[in-house]
Design an enzyme around this catalytic site. Sequence first.
Site, PDB file in Angstrom:
ATOM      1  CE  LYS A  78      -3.954   1.851   2.662  1.00  0.00           C
ATOM      2  NZ  LYS A  78      -4.762   1.651   3.886  1.00  0.00           N
ATOM      3  CB  SER A 153      -8.025   3.457   3.165  1.00  0.00           C
ATOM      4  OG  SER A 153      -7.147   2.832   4.075  1.00  0.00           O
ATOM      5  CB  SER A 177      -8.114   0.674   6.074  1.00  0.00           C
ATOM      6  OG  SER A 177      -8.814   1.888   6.108  1.00  0.00           O
TER       7      SER A 177
END
Lengths: 481, 479
Positions: A78, A153, A177
């Site tokens: 990420k 997210s 997330s």
Amino acid sequence: MKITENSALSLGKMLQSREISVIELLTEYLKETEAKKDLNAFITICRDESLKRANIIQKNIDDKVLSSPLAGVPMAVKDNICTKNILTSCASKMLSDFKPPYSATAVERLEKAGAVLIGKTNMDEFAMGGSTESSYYGSVKNPKDTKKVSGGSSGGTAAAVASNQCAYGLGSDTGGSVRQPASFCGITGLMPTYGSVSRYGLIAYASSLDRIGVMGKNMSDCAAVLSEIYGSDKKDMTCSVAKKTDFTSFCDLGIRGMKIGIPRNFFSEQTDAFVGKSVLQGARELEKSGAELYEFELPLTDYYLPTYYITACAEASSNLSRYDGIKYGFCQSGDELEQMYVKTRTEGFGLEVKRRIMLGTYVLSSGYYEDYYKKALKVRRLIKDSFDDAFKKYDLLLTPTAPTTAYNIGENRNDPLKMYQGDIYTVAASLSGIPAASIPCGKNQEGMPIGMQLMAPQLREDVIVRVGCAYEKITGGSVDE
Amino acid sequence: MSDSYEIVMGIEVHAELSTESKIFCSCATKFGKEPNTQICPICTGMPGTLPLLNKKVVEFAVKTGLALNCSITKENKFDRKNYFYPDLPKAYQISQLYLPICRNGYIEINSKGKKKKIGIHEIHMEEDAGKLIHDENATLIDYNRCGVPLLEIVSEPHFSNGDEVVAYLTALREILIYTGVSDCKMQEGSMRADINLSVRKRGEKELSTRTEMKNMSSFKEIKRAVEYEAERQISIKQRGERVLQQTIRWDEEKGIGIVMRSKENADDYRYFPEPDIMPVVISDGEIKRIKNLLPELPQQKRQRYISEFGLNDYDASIITSEKELCDLFERTTALCDRPKEVCNMIMGELMRILSSLGKTAENLNVAPEKLASLINIISEGKINRNIGKDVFEQIYFYNVDPWEYVKENNLLILDDPELTEKTVNEIISENQKSVSDYLSGKQKAKGYLIGLVMKRLKGRADPKSVNEAVDKKLKQLQP
């Protein structure tokens, strides 16, 4: 079956037995990333770096100096997790040119185990959001239905894993997330105990809640990845109690006699009926394998969201203050210092980030601190206590991961409160510091994946691994059945 | 100044700690290095980095607290103080608001012969900010100082005049240097004092609105600033106006205070607990261990010098005012067991040389062994006191060994009555004018003659025997 559809652990075995070379495998994955560009799962593809690295890893495998089960397997990370000399943007204009001179501890540990970084994944800006729509680089599309969001997210990592653009990935989980996008994309997402995986190099959103999490095709893969990154780190004072553990050793232990608590109030009317039904159905499957189910009530559920949002926004308002245009990242100059600050932050941050900074600044302001932030700290304590109490009776708690399946892109974009509602079942584990995972448990009428959340006591990731693996055995496995 | 008003002051001292490395990373803390050469991703607040608490800082804070009679907080937490400024790279300072490490202490001061206890409200740990360097066209930032550990020592509002303030700062500085916690160099900014001052009508109980004064570079300037500000506030009150809550920067050159900002629109620092640092628990055993590390403090030393070594109060306080002087005094005395002689040599010769060079006792380079040996040589009458002074200079500047130097340069006292008598005769016959002056009653002339004899004998003669010989000769010449 395409080679890229294999689990990370099977690929690792194939690499060790020279069925395939690291370069060949990487090339296959790079082709996938090229073919599935439209999903927008990646912000950066590390083509040259990964090819270079693949050669080194291959040599180490050939020389028999690298025998980790993940050696040579491509991973995605990420974009809020620092990777040395590689853009780490947090999906924000503010850091759209930021290349950190260091890597996160979790990345370093995985690279030591032979991981090949294929790319950096898209996300909600600064990890604030539940749909990856707040990214400066645009929304991520759900591989199961490209009209739908991938969740957030960590929506980029979830979509990349689900669409075979990487074998596994790292995400971050502050209020859900990792778990919620895993649920939306039909993969497994595991958030470990707060403080068990180093946060060094994870760009802070809310420091007391942020965790690096693992996303994979199944629980065994997640267990293998977690085993590499788990354990104390001298660079993170809040990461000092966990010992390095091999979680794959728990995969086959079964769940006979395990007490599973099902909090009734996690199946309220705001939960999509189909989602609730599937999760309960999943629970009954576990019962058939020898687990005992107990329904009960968890108190304080109405306070989960306000407590989470007050705490997270307060910390975010402080953590994001450093982006002032002076040292690195985006800068918009002004005639005076204050003007530069205002212009830089107005133009550098997106709407959702600014909303949370404003909220956080408000709850920390003198006169409001006692009413909001301090009260939230107290309630957080009570929520944690309520989970401690529950874990005196049950080994594991089982709930839906999210009240719904993936919704349409744009559907909630202008309704932040509705978006926040989506975190209702994930934030409690975040506030309590306990580990939690989302595993796939069926699909709805439209074929969209449903996630089942498993929550265990602090440092008991082993319980989650056991249940997750047992469930996969029952249902015959992973993403695409 | 009008007698119907009294001044109330409190002091916030920031002392930079003398730890090798910074408070939250391993960067060095040396002063005066090239800008931005002692920095790393942590102290410049790069995204994703985390603070790592330097344990030495906690130890130094506890040490200071114990030396200042404070109670020590067992479970310590840090808090964030949020504000935007270019010298603060994270845009928050890690500090302690809710649970400072030390509380409720005191220092005993002696101001113009009056003893007074000054309360210490609290001491907390925090990180320093960087420095802005203003160029003609631009402002540059040096982050070297970012993350240098600081103690903020907050007094109670117990001061009523500038002399008390200076006495407090002097005593505090001594203690911080003695305990090795800080070098307290005001010029380098490693000790900074902000003064909170208000005035009120004598007899009033309520505290009045205060101002905060910054940027004084010496104790002298602090005293000047305090007097300036007190008079300013009194005249405002006498005009029947209201003192505004302000932060004032002291302008040394002009001798006036300049308003930096008004606090009426108060800063809101949005303090909250620092989530990146776990609580630091200090055990009783740890406190005991640190207590045992505490050196004898200046006041205790002063008492001991008077009672154990028989020094007078003045000498004892001069020597104990500098740690390096104490070290020299104690180590030399231990070697030669002549405390008064050692004291005289320090108070006389050493202080004279230091003041002529405009230096302080810092980085003193006098070996106690050599000083002890010199004092023994003098006390045993092997050389004259005046020659001893020269030898001391040789030790100070050239690090000579006193005994070898004395031998090599033939400085040993002369034990040769014939040579003495011969020299006396020579001088008497060459200086008939002085002789007749003496004989006509001018006592001074004798001293002059003795001086000439000593000079011709290169100072090596025993003054007593020269004196006797001159006396004897003059008596013979008496009509």
